[in-house]
Design a protein around this motif. Sequence first.
Motif, PDB file in Angstrom:
ATOM      1  N   THR A  20       9.291  -6.136  18.629  1.00  0.00           N
ATOM      2  CA  THR A  20       8.822  -4.820  19.069  1.00  0.00           C
ATOM      3  C   THR A  20       9.841  -4.156  19.983  1.00  0.00           C
ATOM      4  OG1 THR A  20       7.612  -5.847  20.876  1.00  0.00           O
ATOM      5  CG2 THR A  20       6.365  -5.341  18.880  1.00  0.00           C
ATOM      6  N   THR A  21      10.618  -4.942  20.698  1.00  0.00           N
ATOM      7  CA  THR A  21      11.591  -4.391  21.640  1.00  0.00           C
ATOM      8  C   THR A  21      13.002  -4.341  21.069  1.00  0.00           C
ATOM      9  OG1 THR A  21      11.963  -6.567  22.616  1.00  0.00           O
ATOM     10  CG2 THR A  21      10.258  -5.187  23.619  1.00  0.00           C
ATOM     11  N   VAL A  22      13.168  -4.795  19.836  1.00  0.00           N
ATOM     12  CA  VAL A  22      14.489  -4.840  19.204  1.00  0.00           C
ATOM     13  C   VAL A  22      14.619  -3.666  18.237  1.00  0.00           C
ATOM     14  CG1 VAL A  22      16.008  -6.210  17.719  1.00  0.00           C
ATOM     15  CG2 VAL A  22      14.570  -7.351  19.409  1.00  0.00           C
ATOM     16  N   ASP A  23      15.740  -2.966  18.293  1.00  0.00           N
ATOM     17  CA  ASP A  23      15.980  -1.867  17.355  1.00  0.00           C
ATOM     18  C   ASP A  23      16.396  -2.431  15.999  1.00  0.00           C
ATOM     19  OD1 ASP A  23      15.465   0.115  19.229  1.00  0.00           O
ATOM     20  OD2 ASP A  23      17.557   0.232  19.871  1.00  0.00           O
ATOM     21  N   ALA A  24      15.901  -1.804  14.942  1.00  0.00           N
ATOM     22  CA  ALA A  24      16.278  -2.202  13.588  1.00  0.00           C
ATOM     23  C   ALA A  24      17.741  -1.864  13.350  1.00  0.00           C
ATOM     24  CB  ALA A  24      15.400  -1.509  12.567  1.00  0.00           C
ATOM     25  N   GLU A  25      18.443  -2.782  12.699  1.00  0.00           N
ATOM     26  CA  GLU A  25      19.845  -2.539  12.369  1.00  0.00           C
ATOM     27  C   GLU A  25      19.972  -1.640  11.148  1.00  0.00           C
ATOM     28  OE1 GLU A  25      22.315  -6.224  12.568  1.00  0.00           O
ATOM     29  OE2 GLU A  25      20.401  -7.130  13.162  1.00  0.00           O
ATOM     30  N   ILE A  26      19.007  -1.771  10.228  1.00  0.00           N
ATOM     31  CA  ILE A  26      19.038  -1.002   8.990  1.00  0.00           C
ATOM     32  C   ILE A  26      17.624  -0.531   8.660  1.00  0.00           C
ATOM     33  CG2 ILE A  26      19.538  -1.093   6.509  1.00  0.00           C
ATOM     34  CD1 ILE A  26      21.500  -3.393   7.131  1.00  0.00           C
ATOM     35  N   SER A  27      17.488   0.739   8.286  1.00  0.00           N
ATOM     36  CA  SER A  27      16.217   1.266   7.774  1.00  0.00           C
ATOM     37  C   SER A  27      16.367   1.455   6.277  1.00  0.00           C
ATOM     38  CB  SER A  27      15.884   2.603   8.422  1.00  0.00           C
ATOM     39  OG  SER A  27      15.588   2.428   9.780  1.00  0.00           O
ATOM     40  N   VAL A  28      15.371   0.977   5.521  1.00  0.00           N
ATOM     41  CA  VAL A  28      15.474   1.009   4.062  1.00  0.00           C
ATOM     42  C   VAL A  28      14.074   1.100   3.465  1.00  0.00           C
ATOM     43  CG1 VAL A  28      15.482  -1.517   3.878  1.00  0.00           C
ATOM     44  CG2 VAL A  28      16.575  -0.164   2.097  1.00  0.00           C
ATOM     45  N   SER A  29      13.981   1.693   2.281  1.00  0.00           N
ATOM     46  CA  SER A  29      12.696   1.746   1.588  1.00  0.00           C
ATOM     47  C   SER A  29      12.517   0.463   0.774  1.00  0.00           C
ATOM     48  CB  SER A  29      12.634   2.959   0.663  1.00  0.00           C
ATOM     49  OG  SER A  29      13.498   2.773  -0.434  1.00  0.00           O
ATOM     50  N   LYS A  43      19.583  -9.827   9.281  1.00  0.00           N
ATOM     51  CA  LYS A  43      19.538  -8.566  10.030  1.00  0.00           C
ATOM     52  C   LYS A  43      18.087  -8.127  10.241  1.00  0.00           C
ATOM     53  CE  LYS A  43      24.099  -7.205   9.516  1.00  0.00           C
ATOM     54  NZ  LYS A  43      24.719  -7.477   8.286  1.00  0.00           N
ATOM     55  N   VAL A  44      17.871  -7.363  11.306  1.00  0.00           N
ATOM     56  CA  VAL A  44      16.554  -6.785  11.575  1.00  0.00           C
ATOM     57  C   VAL A  44      16.449  -5.501  10.756  1.00  0.00           C
ATOM     58  CG1 VAL A  44      15.014  -5.823  13.322  1.00  0.00           C
ATOM     59  CG2 VAL A  44      16.468  -7.767  13.894  1.00  0.00           C
ATOM     60  N   LEU A  45      15.474  -5.482   9.839  1.00  0.00           N
ATOM     61  CA  LEU A  45      15.288  -4.343   8.947  1.00  0.00           C
ATOM     62  C   LEU A  45      13.996  -3.617   9.279  1.00  0.00           C
ATOM     63  CD1 LEU A  45      16.026  -6.009   5.476  1.00  0.00           C
ATOM     64  CD2 LEU A  45      17.657  -4.995   7.069  1.00  0.00           C
ATOM     65  N   GLY A  73      11.258  -6.475  10.534  1.00  0.00           N
ATOM     66  CA  GLY A  73      11.362  -7.928  10.496  1.00  0.00           C
ATOM     67  C   GLY A  73      12.781  -8.365  10.182  1.00  0.00           C
ATOM     68  N   VAL A  74      12.985  -9.672  10.230  1.00  0.00           N
ATOM     69  CA  VAL A  74      14.302 -10.248   9.937  1.00  0.00           C
ATOM     70  C   VAL A  74      14.330 -10.670   8.474  1.00  0.00           C
ATOM     71  CG1 VAL A  74      15.938 -12.091  10.491  1.00  0.00           C
ATOM     72  CG2 VAL A  74      14.560 -11.057  12.304  1.00  0.00           C
ATOM     73  N   CYS A  75      15.317 -10.190   7.735  1.00  0.00           N
ATOM     74  CA  CYS A  75      15.474 -10.572   6.328  1.00  0.00           C
ATOM     75  C   CYS A  75      16.025 -11.995   6.295  1.00  0.00           C
ATOM     76  CB  CYS A  75      16.415  -9.609   5.613  1.00  0.00           C
ATOM     77  SG  CYS A  75      16.642 -10.005   3.877  1.00  0.00           S
ATOM     78  N   THR A  76      15.256 -12.916   5.696  1.00  0.00           N
ATOM     79  CA  THR A  76      15.669 -14.318   5.693  1.00  0.00           C
ATOM     80  C   THR A  76      16.008 -14.844   4.314  1.00  0.00           C
ATOM     81  OG1 THR A  76      13.364 -15.005   5.620  1.00  0.00           O
ATOM     82  CG2 THR A  76      14.404 -14.898   7.787  1.00  0.00           C
ATOM     83  N   GLY A  77      15.946 -14.011   3.298  1.00  0.00           N
ATOM     84  CA  GLY A  77      16.372 -14.501   1.995  1.00  0.00           C
ATOM     85  C   GLY A  77      15.774 -13.775   0.815  1.00  0.00           C
ATOM     86  N   TYR A  78      16.142 -14.299  -0.344  1.00  0.00           N
ATOM     87  CA  TYR A  78      15.721 -13.743  -1.626  1.00  0.00           C
ATOM     88  C   TYR A  78      15.397 -14.920  -2.535  1.00  0.00           C
ATOM     89  CZ  TYR A  78      16.176 -11.358  -6.157  1.00  0.00           C
ATOM     90  OH  TYR A  78      15.966 -10.858  -7.406  1.00  0.00           O
TER      91      TYR A  78
END
Length: 147
Positions: free
Chosen positions: A32-41, A63-65, A117-122
């Motif tokens: 909640t206190t961390v800024d997103a590094e990338i905004s994406v749809s 990264k935080v998305l 959230g943090v992208c952790t994989g695919y």
Amino acid sequence: MKRLLLLFLVIILLLLGFYAYRLYTGRVPSLTTVDAEISVSTTDLIHAFNTDSAGANKKYLGKVLSVNGNIKSIEKKSATVVLGADNISTAIRCSMDSNFVTALAGLKENENVMIKGVCTGYIPDDSGLGLGADVVMNRCVIEKNIK
């Protein structure tokens, strides 16, 4: 001289012990206190992983998305919000931060939402059954409901 050296070693060991204790018992800060590094749809993120997973991993992994999209389903037992479109099987699985589990009650399927959230994989669909692949995000928090 030996006493001074012994005292110095004891102080160093105490400091290292205190540091190890703080490291072991420390908490990971809420996003909640961390800024997103990338905004994406959701559609852009899913498309990036489906077309070039290696390139998307370099761009998004760890990264935080901030992801904006439609809620496909809500899995209350696992505290997971699944984002995506009904017409495609690939989705974004957002495992919620334990502090935000109660916020799931205010969400509905087919509602637009922005989740950070943090992208952790695919996880690709290697089965050949068309079950769909998943982009995985962890420690997710709800930024806002988009009406």
